[in-house]
Design a protein around this motif. Structure first.
Motif, short mmCIF file in Angstrom:
data_model
loop_
_atom_site.label_atom_id
_atom_site.label_comp_id
_atom_site.label_asym_id
_atom_site.label_seq_id
_atom_site.Cartn_x
_atom_site.Cartn_y
_atom_site.Cartn_z
N VAL A 60 -6.59 15.35 -13.46
CA VAL A 60 -5.33 15.30 -14.22
C VAL A 60 -5.56 14.61 -15.56
O VAL A 60 -5.06 15.03 -16.60
N GLY A 61 -6.30 13.50 -15.54
CA GLY A 61 -6.69 12.84 -16.77
C GLY A 61 -5.67 11.91 -17.39
O GLY A 61 -5.92 11.34 -18.45
N PHE A 62 -4.52 11.72 -16.75
CA PHE A 62 -3.53 10.78 -17.25
C PHE A 62 -3.95 9.37 -16.86
O PHE A 62 -4.80 9.17 -16.00
N SER A 63 -3.28 8.37 -17.44
CA SER A 63 -3.67 6.99 -17.13
C SER A 63 -3.50 6.67 -15.65
O SER A 63 -4.26 5.90 -15.08
N GLU A 64 -2.47 7.27 -15.00
CA GLU A 64 -2.32 7.15 -13.55
C GLU A 64 -1.71 8.40 -12.95
O GLU A 64 -0.91 9.09 -13.60
N THR A 65 -2.09 8.65 -11.70
CA THR A 65 -1.44 9.65 -10.86
C THR A 65 -1.00 8.96 -9.58
O THR A 65 -1.76 8.17 -8.99
N ALA A 66 0.25 9.21 -9.16
CA ALA A 66 0.81 8.58 -7.96
C ALA A 66 0.76 9.55 -6.80
O ALA A 66 1.03 10.74 -6.95
N PHE A 67 0.45 9.00 -5.61
CA PHE A 67 0.35 9.79 -4.38
C PHE A 67 1.29 9.17 -3.35
O PHE A 67 1.18 7.99 -3.03
N LEU A 68 2.17 10.01 -2.80
CA LEU A 68 3.27 9.52 -1.98
C LEU A 68 3.16 10.06 -0.56
O LEU A 68 2.84 11.23 -0.34
N VAL A 69 3.46 9.18 0.40
CA VAL A 69 3.56 9.58 1.81
C VAL A 69 4.84 8.97 2.36
O VAL A 69 5.01 7.74 2.33
N GLU A 70 5.76 9.82 2.85
CA GLU A 70 7.02 9.30 3.39
C GLU A 70 6.78 8.67 4.75
O GLU A 70 6.07 9.21 5.59
N GLU A 71 7.41 7.49 4.97
CA GLU A 71 7.20 6.74 6.21
C GLU A 71 8.47 6.62 7.04
O GLU A 71 8.45 5.99 8.09
N GLY A 72 9.58 7.18 6.57
CA GLY A 72 10.81 7.12 7.35
C GLY A 72 11.92 6.43 6.60
O GLY A 72 11.99 6.47 5.38
N THR A 73 12.79 5.75 7.34
CA THR A 73 13.96 5.09 6.78
C THR A 73 13.84 3.60 6.93
O THR A 73 13.47 3.09 7.99
N ALA A 74 14.15 2.88 5.85
CA ALA A 74 14.10 1.42 5.87
C ALA A 74 15.35 0.87 6.54
O ALA A 74 16.46 1.22 6.17
N GLY A 75 15.17 -0.01 7.52
CA GLY A 75 16.30 -0.57 8.23
C GLY A 75 16.83 -1.85 7.62
O GLY A 75 18.00 -2.15 7.70
N PRO A 78 16.41 -5.02 0.60
CA PRO A 78 17.40 -4.94 -0.48
C PRO A 78 18.13 -3.61 -0.53
O PRO A 78 19.23 -3.53 -1.04
N VAL A 79 17.52 -2.55 -0.02
CA VAL A 79 18.21 -1.27 0.03
C VAL A 79 18.07 -0.71 1.45
O VAL A 79 17.65 0.40 1.68
N GLY A 80 18.45 -1.55 2.43
CA GLY A 80 18.31 -1.19 3.83
C GLY A 80 18.97 0.14 4.14
O GLY A 80 20.04 0.45 3.65
N GLY A 81 18.30 0.95 5.01
CA GLY A 81 18.82 2.24 5.37
C GLY A 81 18.36 3.35 4.47
O GLY A 81 18.70 4.51 4.69
N ASP A 82 17.56 3.06 3.44
CA ASP A 82 17.12 4.07 2.50
C ASP A 82 15.68 4.50 2.79
O ASP A 82 14.99 3.92 3.63
N ARG A 83 15.21 5.50 2.06
CA ARG A 83 13.93 6.11 2.35
C ARG A 83 12.77 5.19 2.00
O ARG A 83 12.77 4.52 0.96
N ARG A 84 11.77 5.17 2.88
CA ARG A 84 10.59 4.33 2.69
C ARG A 84 9.36 5.22 2.52
O ARG A 84 9.17 6.19 3.25
N PHE A 85 8.53 4.86 1.54
CA PHE A 85 7.31 5.60 1.26
C PHE A 85 6.14 4.64 1.09
O PHE A 85 6.31 3.48 0.67
#
Length: 313
Positions: A60-75, A78-85
């Motif tokens: 890609v050659g950009f300064s950074e590339t982000a790689f994401l894996v979803e892990e479920g829902t945060a219980g 600070p944002v309990g109940g929302d998506r966790r990655f």
């Protein structure tokens, strides 16, 4: 690089697996769709090992590339109940513990596909909360950094950094003393006394890169103070194989912590960081500071899609 129209309406659903496993290219902290810092984003990296992620980041050659894996829902949290990655960041040369602009790009990419909301991102530096919302027809993302730390800069390191930058000590602003600030990773903060000094960036990339690698500094955050709450910044990033970063969210968070720790602003306060202008990629980073030395720093910005997804094999 020229930005292209996003071509994706905010909140549009995108469920195709091939897109989520491909590389999206976004420019984060843009100004009205222009400028910003390009980042690669892979929304589903479940089947990628470390070597392949590093290879993709180099391609890609950009300064950074982000790689994401979803892990479920945060219980809880600070944002309990929302998506966790789980999120990881790779420069073309190595893995980076935390990257602000790639975080903003990732959050906007998710919001444009799944709708706005709150996320919890597990980074190598710690847990980072991210909020997305609609403002003026755009998705705005706000990250909250890990607890920051600000410490004195070693005098020998400072002298070596100035030699590599080809700056004189007399060209620094004495009201903003050198420090090493961390809100996810380390950045040496140096303040120029004049806008002209900041504009003239001509440094020894090898010498500065070697010093930064030894000290674990992600960037050197060079700033000039226009007003008490408006700063111009430039960020050499030789450890990542990049001469200069046009928008650095991690450094902006660390700089916010620096301003608060030195009593240069009085929270609650918003600071605007203007970056990338000297390299033709104007960027705007909004930094919000609450009271408390270890309170996370909030950094907000937008991101624009600049290229279609490329499939990852």
């Amino acid at each position: 690089m020229t930005n292209h129209p996003r071509g994706l309406a905010s909140g549009t659903a995108h469920d195709d697996h091939t897109e989520r496993s491909g590389v999206l290219r976004y420019s984060a902290f843009d100004v009205d769709g222009q400028g910003g810092n390009p980042a690669g984003v892979v929304l589903d990296a479940r089947h990628l090992d470390d070597a392949r992620m590093q290879e993709i980041a180099a391609e890609v050659g950009f300064s950074e590339t982000a790689f994401l894996v979803e892990e479920g829902t945060a219980g809880e949290g600070p944002v309990g109940g929302d998506r966790r990655f789980r999120i990881r960041y790779f420069s073309p040369l190595d893995e980076v513990a935390f990257c602000g602009h790639a975080t903003i790009a990732t959050a906007v990419a998710l919001a444009e596909r799944d709708g706005v909301g709150n996320l919890l991102l597990g980074t190598s530096a710690g847990e980072v909360a991210v909020e997305t919302r609609h403002e003026d027809g755009r998705v705005v993302a706000t990250l909250t950094s890990v607890a920051p730390v600000v410490r004195a800069a070693d005098e020998d390191d400072l002298a070596e950094a100035l030699r590599a930058l080809r700056w004189e000590a007399a060209e620094l602003d004495p009201a903003l003393p050198p420090r090493v600030a961390n809100a996810g990773n380390d950045h040496l903060v140096l303040a120029a006394a004049t806008r002209e000094r900041l504009a003239d960036l001509d440094y020894d990339q090898k010498a500065l890169g070697e010093l930064m690698a030894r000290r674990g500094w992600t960037t050197v955050h060079l700033v000039w103070r226009e007003t008490p709450t408006v700063f111009h910044a430039r960020d050499p990033f030789p450890p990542g194989g990049v001469y200069e970063d046009p928008a650095t969210g991690a450094a902006a968070a660390a700089f916010g912590a620096y301003l608060r720790a030195l009593g240069l602003v009085e929270p609650p306060v918003r600071v605007t960081v203007r970056q990338g202008e000297d390299m033709g990629r104007p960027s705007r980073l909004l930094v919000d500071l609450a009271a408390g030395a270890t309170t996370g720093v909030r950094v907000s910005g937008t991101a624009v899609l600049i290229d279609p997804a490329d499939l990852v094999s």
